[in-house]
Design an enzyme around this catalytic site. Structure first.
Site, PDB file in Angstrom:
ATOM      1  N   LYS A  12       1.061  -0.789  -0.073  1.00  0.00           N
ATOM      2  CA  LYS A  12       0.107  -0.167  -0.011  1.00  0.00           C
ATOM      3  C   LYS A  12       0.642   0.834  -0.111  1.00  0.00           C
ATOM      4  CE  LYS A  12      -3.862  -2.216   2.406  1.00  0.00           C
ATOM      5  NZ  LYS A  12      -5.071  -2.257   3.254  1.00  0.00           N
ATOM      6  N   TYR A  52     -12.601  -2.717  -4.002  1.00  0.00           N
ATOM      7  CA  TYR A  52     -13.198  -2.649  -1.966  1.00  0.00           C
ATOM      8  C   TYR A  52     -14.165  -2.739  -2.334  1.00  0.00           C
ATOM      9  CZ  TYR A  52      -8.398  -2.048   0.443  1.00  0.00           C
ATOM     10  OH  TYR A  52      -6.882  -2.415   0.703  1.00  0.00           O
ATOM     11  N   PHE A  60     -15.047   3.580   7.386  1.00  0.00           N
ATOM     12  CA  PHE A  60     -13.530   3.868   7.215  1.00  0.00           C
ATOM     13  C   PHE A  60     -13.344   4.086   5.870  1.00  0.00           C
ATOM     14  CE2 PHE A  60     -14.147  -0.850   7.820  1.00  0.00           C
ATOM     15  CZ  PHE A  60     -13.524  -1.281   6.791  1.00  0.00           C
ATOM     16  N   ARG A  88      -2.281 -14.515   3.540  1.00  0.00           N
ATOM     17  CA  ARG A  88      -3.075 -13.996   4.510  1.00  0.00           C
ATOM     18  C   ARG A  88      -2.555 -13.726   6.550  1.00  0.00           C
ATOM     19  NH1 ARG A  88      -7.375 -10.113   3.429  1.00  0.00           N
ATOM     20  NH2 ARG A  88      -8.261 -11.193   6.406  1.00  0.00           N
ATOM     21  N   THR A  94      -6.041  -7.998  10.547  1.00  0.00           N
ATOM     22  CA  THR A  94      -6.071  -6.378   9.841  1.00  0.00           C
ATOM     23  C   THR A  94      -5.970  -5.125  10.314  1.00  0.00           C
ATOM     24  OG1 THR A  94      -8.097  -7.283   8.835  1.00  0.00           O
ATOM     25  CG2 THR A  94      -7.996  -5.186   8.645  1.00  0.00           C
ATOM     26  N   ARG A 105       2.357  -7.223   9.388  1.00  0.00           N
ATOM     27  CA  ARG A 105       1.836  -5.695   9.772  1.00  0.00           C
ATOM     28  C   ARG A 105       2.193  -5.955  11.561  1.00  0.00           C
ATOM     29  NH1 ARG A 105      -4.431  -7.538   7.265  1.00  0.00           N
ATOM     30  NH2 ARG A 105      -3.881  -5.924   5.892  1.00  0.00           N
ATOM     31  N   ASN A 115      -1.839  -0.144   7.204  1.00  0.00           N
ATOM     32  CA  ASN A 115      -1.136  -0.981   7.460  1.00  0.00           C
ATOM     33  C   ASN A 115      -0.757  -2.461   6.313  1.00  0.00           C
ATOM     34  OD1 ASN A 115      -3.564  -2.027   5.877  1.00  0.00           O
ATOM     35  ND2 ASN A 115      -4.562  -3.514   7.375  1.00  0.00           N
ATOM     36  N   HIS A 118      -1.886  -5.394   1.067  1.00  0.00           N
ATOM     37  CA  HIS A 118      -2.967  -6.124   0.957  1.00  0.00           C
ATOM     38  C   HIS A 118      -2.960  -7.825   0.550  1.00  0.00           C
ATOM     39  CE1 HIS A 118      -6.709  -7.299  -0.587  1.00  0.00           C
ATOM     40  NE2 HIS A 118      -6.287  -7.661  -1.591  1.00  0.00           N
ATOM     41  N   GLU A 129      -9.397  -9.831  -7.889  1.00  0.00           N
ATOM     42  CA  GLU A 129      -8.422  -8.687  -7.796  1.00  0.00           C
ATOM     43  C   GLU A 129      -7.253  -9.279  -9.159  1.00  0.00           C
ATOM     44  OE1 GLU A 129      -8.983  -9.056  -2.987  1.00  0.00           O
ATOM     45  OE2 GLU A 129      -7.183  -9.562  -3.367  1.00  0.00           O
TER      46      GLU A 129
HETATM   47  N1  UDP Z   1      -9.350  -1.204   7.681  1.00  0.00           N
HETATM   48  C1  UDP Z   1      -9.820   0.369   7.852  1.00  0.00           C
HETATM   49  N2  UDP Z   1     -10.855   0.344   9.138  1.00  0.00           N
HETATM   50  C2  UDP Z   1     -10.897  -0.795   9.497  1.00  0.00           C
HETATM   51  C3  UDP Z   1     -11.248  -1.693   8.489  1.00  0.00           C
HETATM   52  C4  UDP Z   1     -10.691  -1.708   7.833  1.00  0.00           C
HETATM   53  O1  UDP Z   1      -9.145   1.647   7.927  1.00  0.00           O
HETATM   54  O2  UDP Z   1     -11.991  -0.470  10.861  1.00  0.00           O
HETATM   55  C5  UDP Z   1      -9.027  -0.863   6.139  1.00  0.00           C
HETATM   56  C6  UDP Z   1      -7.679  -1.116   6.389  1.00  0.00           C
HETATM   57  O3  UDP Z   1      -6.517  -1.075   5.456  1.00  0.00           O
HETATM   58  C7  UDP Z   1      -7.805  -2.768   5.677  1.00  0.00           C
HETATM   59  C8  UDP Z   1      -8.241  -2.772   4.672  1.00  0.00           C
HETATM   60  O4  UDP Z   1      -9.876  -2.071   5.304  1.00  0.00           O
HETATM   61  O5  UDP Z   1      -6.549  -3.807   5.168  1.00  0.00           O
HETATM   62  C9  UDP Z   1      -9.804  -3.558   3.904  1.00  0.00           C
HETATM   63  O6  UDP Z   1     -10.521  -4.343   5.206  1.00  0.00           O
HETATM   64  P1  UDP Z   1      -9.876  -5.898   5.343  1.00  0.00           P
HETATM   65  O7  UDP Z   1     -11.394  -5.739   6.330  1.00  0.00           O
HETATM   66  O8  UDP Z   1     -11.119  -6.673   3.903  1.00  0.00           O
HETATM   67  O9  UDP Z   1      -8.772  -5.946   5.549  1.00  0.00           O
HETATM   68  P2  UDP Z   1      -7.951  -6.853   5.171  1.00  0.00           P
HETATM   69  O10 UDP Z   1      -8.435  -8.013   4.320  1.00  0.00           O
HETATM   70  O11 UDP Z   1      -6.754  -5.716   4.439  1.00  0.00           O
HETATM   71  O12 UDP Z   1      -6.824  -7.518   6.460  1.00  0.00           O
HETATM   72 MG    MG Z   2      -9.995  -7.473   3.192  1.00  0.00          MG
END
Ligand code: UDP
Ligand code: MG
Length: 153
Positions: A12, A52, A60, A88, A94, A105, A115, A118, A129
């Site tokens: 990112k 997304y 958010f 993952r 996350t 992370r 974070n 992705h 994707e």
């Molecule tokens: N995110 C955020 N606040 C939240 C949850 C998610 O800013 O409360 C952002 C964070 O950068 C995250 C992205 O949104 O990586 C996508 O969310 P997702 O739930 O898909 O998490 P990921 O798959 O990236 O772990």
């Molecule tokens: Mg995700």
């Protein structure tokens, strides 16, 4: 049974600004994954909203799109055994504060909205994707390390 898969991993804008591109690539290389696509992109908000789309409506979401569009990202496809799940687990949770040390992370980040990277959350989202970020297609090549790393036969 472990499966031979591809996953979409993206560094990112904060990961790029913090000069973590090499460190993150090194983790995937050293784990044994094979790099099959790589490019730097400054994505448009529209492209990121599509990436997304499942999160549209979350509080958010606007901040997430603004952050992701704030600078270039590094888009990659990595291939190997259980690439989606393993990708993952290498990323961590996350929320970086909940990520174990040793994860990307957990080693480099503190805030959920910053974070670093992705990773696709399922084989189905990985396919979507990869097609979204690499409509031109990705390269095919045989890694000379496959027999040493993958135990395919
Ligand atoms: N995110 C955020 N606040 C939240 C949850 C998610 O800013 O409360 C952002 C964070 O950068 C995250 C992205 O949104 O990586 C996508 O969310 P997702 O739930 O898909 O998490 P990921 O798959 O990236 O772990
Ligand atoms: Mg995700």
């Amino acid at each position: 049974m472990s499966k031979f898969e591809q996953t979409y991993i993206m560094i990112k804008p904060d990961g790029v600004q913090r000069n973590l591109v090499g460190a993150i690539i090194a983790r995937f290389e050293q784990r044994g994954f094979k790099l099959v696509a790589l490019k730097m992109v400054h994505a448009t908000p529209e492209h990121l909203e599509k990436h997304y789309e499942d999160l549209k409506g979350k509080p958010f979401f606007p901040g997430l799109i603004k952050y992701m569009a704030s600078g270039p990202v590094v888009a990659m496809v990595w291939e190997g055994l259980d690439a989606v799940k393993t990708g993952r687990s290498m990323l961590g949770a996350t929320n970086p504060l909940a990520s174990a040390p040793g994860t990307i992370r957990g080693d480099y980040a503190l805030a959920v909205g910053r974070n670093i990277a992705h990773g696709s959350d399922s084989v189905e989202s990985a396919k979507k994707e990869i097609a979204h970020w690499f409509p031109e297609g990705i390269v095919q090549y045989r890694s000379l390390l496959e027999d040493v790393i993958f135990e395919l036969r």
